[in-house]
Design a protein around this motif. Structure first.
Motif, mmCIF file in Angstrom:
data_model
loop_
_atom_site.group_PDB
_atom_site.id
_atom_site.type_symbol
_atom_site.label_atom_id
_atom_site.label_comp_id
_atom_site.label_asym_id
_atom_site.label_seq_id
_atom_site.Cartn_x
_atom_site.Cartn_y
_atom_site.Cartn_z
ATOM 1 N N ASP A 79 -35.638 -21.857 -15.755
ATOM 2 C CA ASP A 79 -36.067 -21.948 -17.147
ATOM 3 C C ASP A 79 -37.517 -21.467 -17.273
ATOM 4 O O ASP A 79 -38.255 -21.400 -16.303
ATOM 5 N N LEU A 80 -37.916 -21.191 -18.498
ATOM 6 C CA LEU A 80 -39.306 -20.828 -18.764
ATOM 7 C C LEU A 80 -40.217 -22.013 -18.481
ATOM 8 O O LEU A 80 -39.814 -23.180 -18.647
ATOM 9 N N LEU A 81 -41.451 -21.726 -18.090
ATOM 10 C CA LEU A 81 -42.418 -22.778 -17.840
ATOM 11 C C LEU A 81 -42.607 -23.670 -19.058
ATOM 12 O O LEU A 81 -42.825 -24.876 -18.949
ATOM 13 N N SER A 82 -42.483 -23.094 -20.246
ATOM 14 C CA SER A 82 -42.700 -23.826 -21.499
ATOM 15 C C SER A 82 -41.543 -24.745 -21.871
ATOM 16 O O SER A 82 -41.677 -25.588 -22.765
ATOM 17 N N GLU A 83 -40.386 -24.595 -21.190
ATOM 18 C CA GLU A 83 -39.214 -25.421 -21.503
ATOM 19 C C GLU A 83 -39.490 -26.870 -21.102
ATOM 20 O O GLU A 83 -39.762 -27.159 -19.938
#
Length: 251
Positions: A79-83
């Motif tokens: 997943d994206l770091l921001s998830e």
């Protein structure tokens, strides 16, 4: 079989970091709160076809403060770091046996095998197999060379070298089959520390046909193949489901 169960609880919650790169088989460079550390990679083989660049991870911290690699990468996320609610893939193959032992002893794998006697690393012939539960030998395999997950657009992949370290695996499955001369059952338990839909090995590799034929021969000889899916978070590992399968194990 879907499970609600008592989880394996980490003594200390895992720490989130960001893998900047995998320098070699043993070391990942990880940013933790803005500081870059050399962290231990607990599997020396290929992990899918992932290029480890800006990959979120979960780490355990050693109590031995003199250790060269103070942190061990326990899980990664695609997943994206921001998830905020990431899905994690456990990559510590040695730790997988600790998780399996927990659920065996708690009776949470009772549809597969059930006994009050759970012994680790039991000698059989000239091998050691992971468990002897009652009179059933169990060998645990945690496949990582192929990841049965969606790879999103931000994930970079690269073709790796062909997997060829299969001698130990074939030795163990042969020993499992041999154990049936005296025991009623023998189990190869494929353990995924994420929710894998069902393992499929490569059919195009140089050794795939040989490995597939060896496994199919062992299945005909009575070896059972089971799959277990586990969920890892920063605080615990829980059992999602487990089931018997005849899927061939080729990677």
């Amino acid at each position: 079989m879907d499970m609600n169960n008592d989880a394996f609880i980490f003594e200390t919650p895992l720490i989130e970091g960001l893998i900047l790169r995998r320098r070699n088989r043993f070391i990942m460079e990880v940013a933790i709160d803005g500081v870059i550390y050399d962290c231990h990679c607990p599997t020396t083989g290929r992990i899918g076809s992932i290029v480890f660049r800006d990959i979120p991870c979960l780490l355990s911290k050693s109590k031995d403060l003199t250790r060269k690699t103070l942190y061990t990468v326990e899980a990664i996320s695609l997943d994206l770091l921001s998830e905020p609610n990431k899905s994690w893939i456990g990559i510590n193959q040695n730790a997988a046996n600790r998780y399996v032992e927990h659920f065996l002893k708690n009776g949470q794998l009772s549809a597969m095998v059930s006994s009050d006697s759970v012994k680790r690393e039991q000698k059989l012939g000239n091998s050691k197999l992971d468990f002897l539960v009652g009179n059933t030998y169990i060998e645990v395999k945690t496949p990582l060379t192929t990841l049965q997950v969606e790879k999103k657009e931000h994930i970079t992949t690269a073709k790796g070298s062909e997997f060829n370290s299969f001698e130990r695996f074939l030795k163990h499955i042969g020993q499992l089959e041999a154990s049936l001369e005296e025991n009623d059952r023998a189990i190869l338990f494929t353990c995924f520390i994420y929710n894998s839909p069902g393992f499929r090995g490569s059919k195009n590799g140089k050794y795939s046909s040989y490995i597939r034929e060896s496994v199919e021969s062992s299945i005909r000889g009575g070896v059972e193949i089971w799959q277990g899916n586990f969920k890892i978070t920063a605080t615990e590992v829980s059992l999602i489901r487990y089931f018997e399968t005849t899927t061939d194990m080729m990677n």
